[in-house]
Design a protein around this motif. Structure first.
Motif, short mmCIF file in Angstrom:
data_model
loop_
_atom_site.label_atom_id
_atom_site.label_comp_id
_atom_site.label_asym_id
_atom_site.label_seq_id
_atom_site.Cartn_x
_atom_site.Cartn_y
_atom_site.Cartn_z
N GLU A 79 -9.34 18.77 -18.32
CA GLU A 79 -8.50 18.01 -17.41
C GLU A 79 -9.38 17.43 -16.30
O GLU A 79 -10.22 18.12 -15.74
CB GLU A 79 -7.43 18.92 -16.78
CG GLU A 79 -6.40 19.42 -17.76
CD GLU A 79 -5.47 18.30 -18.21
OE1 GLU A 79 -5.26 17.33 -17.46
OE2 GLU A 79 -4.97 18.42 -19.34
N ALA A 80 -9.18 16.18 -16.02
CA ALA A 80 -9.90 15.56 -14.91
C ALA A 80 -9.26 16.02 -13.61
O ALA A 80 -8.06 16.30 -13.55
CB ALA A 80 -9.82 14.05 -15.02
N ALA A 81 -10.07 16.12 -12.58
CA ALA A 81 -9.55 16.52 -11.29
C ALA A 81 -8.59 15.46 -10.78
O ALA A 81 -8.94 14.29 -10.71
CB ALA A 81 -10.70 16.71 -10.30
N PRO A 82 -7.35 15.87 -10.49
CA PRO A 82 -6.38 14.87 -10.05
C PRO A 82 -6.71 14.35 -8.65
O PRO A 82 -7.12 15.11 -7.78
CB PRO A 82 -5.06 15.63 -10.04
CG PRO A 82 -5.44 17.05 -9.90
CD PRO A 82 -6.79 17.19 -10.54
N GLY A 88 4.68 6.02 -2.63
CA GLY A 88 5.11 4.65 -2.57
C GLY A 88 4.17 3.66 -3.24
O GLY A 88 4.44 2.48 -3.26
N ARG A 89 3.08 4.13 -3.76
CA ARG A 89 2.15 3.25 -4.44
C ARG A 89 2.27 3.45 -5.94
O ARG A 89 2.72 4.48 -6.41
CB ARG A 89 0.72 3.54 -3.98
CG ARG A 89 0.53 3.19 -2.51
CD ARG A 89 -0.86 3.38 -2.02
NE ARG A 89 -1.84 2.80 -2.91
CZ ARG A 89 -3.11 3.18 -2.93
NH1 ARG A 89 -3.52 4.13 -2.14
NH2 ARG A 89 -3.97 2.62 -3.76
N LEU A 90 1.85 2.45 -6.67
CA LEU A 90 1.92 2.49 -8.13
C LEU A 90 1.12 3.65 -8.69
O LEU A 90 1.55 4.32 -9.63
CB LEU A 90 1.42 1.17 -8.72
CG LEU A 90 1.58 1.00 -10.21
CD1 LEU A 90 3.04 1.14 -10.61
CD2 LEU A 90 1.04 -0.34 -10.66
N ASP A 91 -0.03 3.97 -8.08
CA ASP A 91 -0.83 5.08 -8.59
C ASP A 91 -0.13 6.42 -8.35
O ASP A 91 -0.36 7.38 -9.08
CB ASP A 91 -2.24 5.08 -8.01
CG ASP A 91 -2.27 5.14 -6.49
OD1 ASP A 91 -1.22 4.93 -5.86
OD2 ASP A 91 -3.36 5.38 -5.94
N GLU A 93 3.12 6.84 -8.77
CA GLU A 93 4.02 6.94 -9.92
C GLU A 93 3.25 7.34 -11.17
O GLU A 93 3.72 8.14 -11.97
CB GLU A 93 4.75 5.62 -10.14
CG GLU A 93 5.72 5.29 -9.03
CD GLU A 93 6.30 3.90 -9.18
OE1 GLU A 93 6.13 3.28 -10.25
OE2 GLU A 93 6.94 3.44 -8.21
N ALA A 94 2.07 6.77 -11.35
CA ALA A 94 1.24 7.11 -12.51
C ALA A 94 0.81 8.57 -12.44
O ALA A 94 0.79 9.27 -13.46
CB ALA A 94 0.03 6.19 -12.59
N ALA A 95 0.48 9.04 -11.26
CA ALA A 95 0.07 10.44 -11.10
C ALA A 95 1.24 11.37 -11.43
O ALA A 95 1.05 12.41 -12.07
CB ALA A 95 -0.42 10.68 -9.68
N GLU A 96 2.43 10.99 -11.01
CA GLU A 96 3.61 11.81 -11.30
C GLU A 96 3.89 11.83 -12.81
O GLU A 96 4.19 12.86 -13.39
CB GLU A 96 4.82 11.28 -10.55
CG GLU A 96 6.04 12.15 -10.68
CD GLU A 96 7.17 11.69 -9.79
OE1 GLU A 96 8.32 11.96 -10.15
OE2 GLU A 96 6.91 11.08 -8.74
N ARG A 97 3.76 10.67 -13.44
CA ARG A 97 3.97 10.57 -14.89
C ARG A 97 2.91 11.41 -15.63
O ARG A 97 3.23 12.12 -16.58
CB ARG A 97 3.90 9.11 -15.31
CG ARG A 97 4.42 8.83 -16.67
CD ARG A 97 4.57 7.34 -16.98
NE ARG A 97 3.57 6.46 -16.39
CZ ARG A 97 3.81 5.62 -15.37
NH1 ARG A 97 5.00 5.56 -14.84
NH2 ARG A 97 2.85 4.85 -14.91
N ASP A 98 1.67 11.37 -15.16
CA ASP A 98 0.61 12.17 -15.79
C ASP A 98 0.89 13.66 -15.63
O ASP A 98 0.65 14.45 -16.55
CB ASP A 98 -0.75 11.83 -15.21
CG ASP A 98 -1.26 10.47 -15.65
OD1 ASP A 98 -0.72 9.92 -16.64
OD2 ASP A 98 -2.19 9.96 -15.01
#
Length: 160
Positions: A79-82, A88-91, A93-98
């Motif tokens: 796993e890569a370090a999160p 409120g940023r697009l990243d 949302e991507a982090a939450e999805r990941d």
């Protein structure tokens, strides 16, 4: 429908299904390639059956199970370090999805398969039961347990 027509129409959906099961695009492509190789040899029989999709999904699922049973295939991707995402940023949302995908990948195999088939492949309980070769009640039980586990882990903010 010829084998070539089937692969052209449904090949990418099979790869997507395998990728959601395994969490690894390359392994998914290999699994689908193996499944299609096996299906090609029996295509005349498969296309006469009720639903070629069920047969091919089962081949992919069984191939995934067989891969994990082999002793030589016990590696796990690191796993890569999160990174901390800004709300409120697009990243973010991507982090939450990941994070959610990490939770799904941590589910037991049957529960993960039910989640993928139900919520990403949009199959009903009867179709999932045919793919997994179990009863519709077993499918509902796996779905209930998976959702309970995902809700609990997600609300606690725990990632595997």
């Amino acid at each position: 429908m010829t084998f070539e027509e089937y692969v052209a129409a449904r090949g990418q959906a099979l790869v997507r299904f395998a990728a959601l099961l395994t969490g690894d695009q390359h392994r998914a492509e290999d699994l689908v390639q193996d499944a299609l190789t096996k299906a090609y040899l029996r295509w005349a029989h498969i296309r006469r059956g009720d639903d070629p999709d069920v047969y091919l999904r089962r081949l992919v699922l069984n191939g995934s199970r067989s891969w994990w049973r082999r002793r030589a295939n016990r590696e796990l991707p690191a796993e890569a370090a999160p990174e901390q995402a800004t709300p409120g940023r697009l990243d973010a949302e991507a982090a939450e999805r990941d994070a959610l995908w990490r939770l799904i990948r941590a589910l037991p195999e049957q529960q993960r398969a039910v989640v993928v088939l139900r919520y990403y492949e949009d199959l009903d309980d009867a179709a999932i039961a045919r793919v997994l070769d179990c009863s519709a009640a077993t499918v509902r039980t796996h779905a209930m347990r998976a959702l309970h586990r995902l809700r609990g882990a997600y609300l606690e903010g725990v990632t595997p």
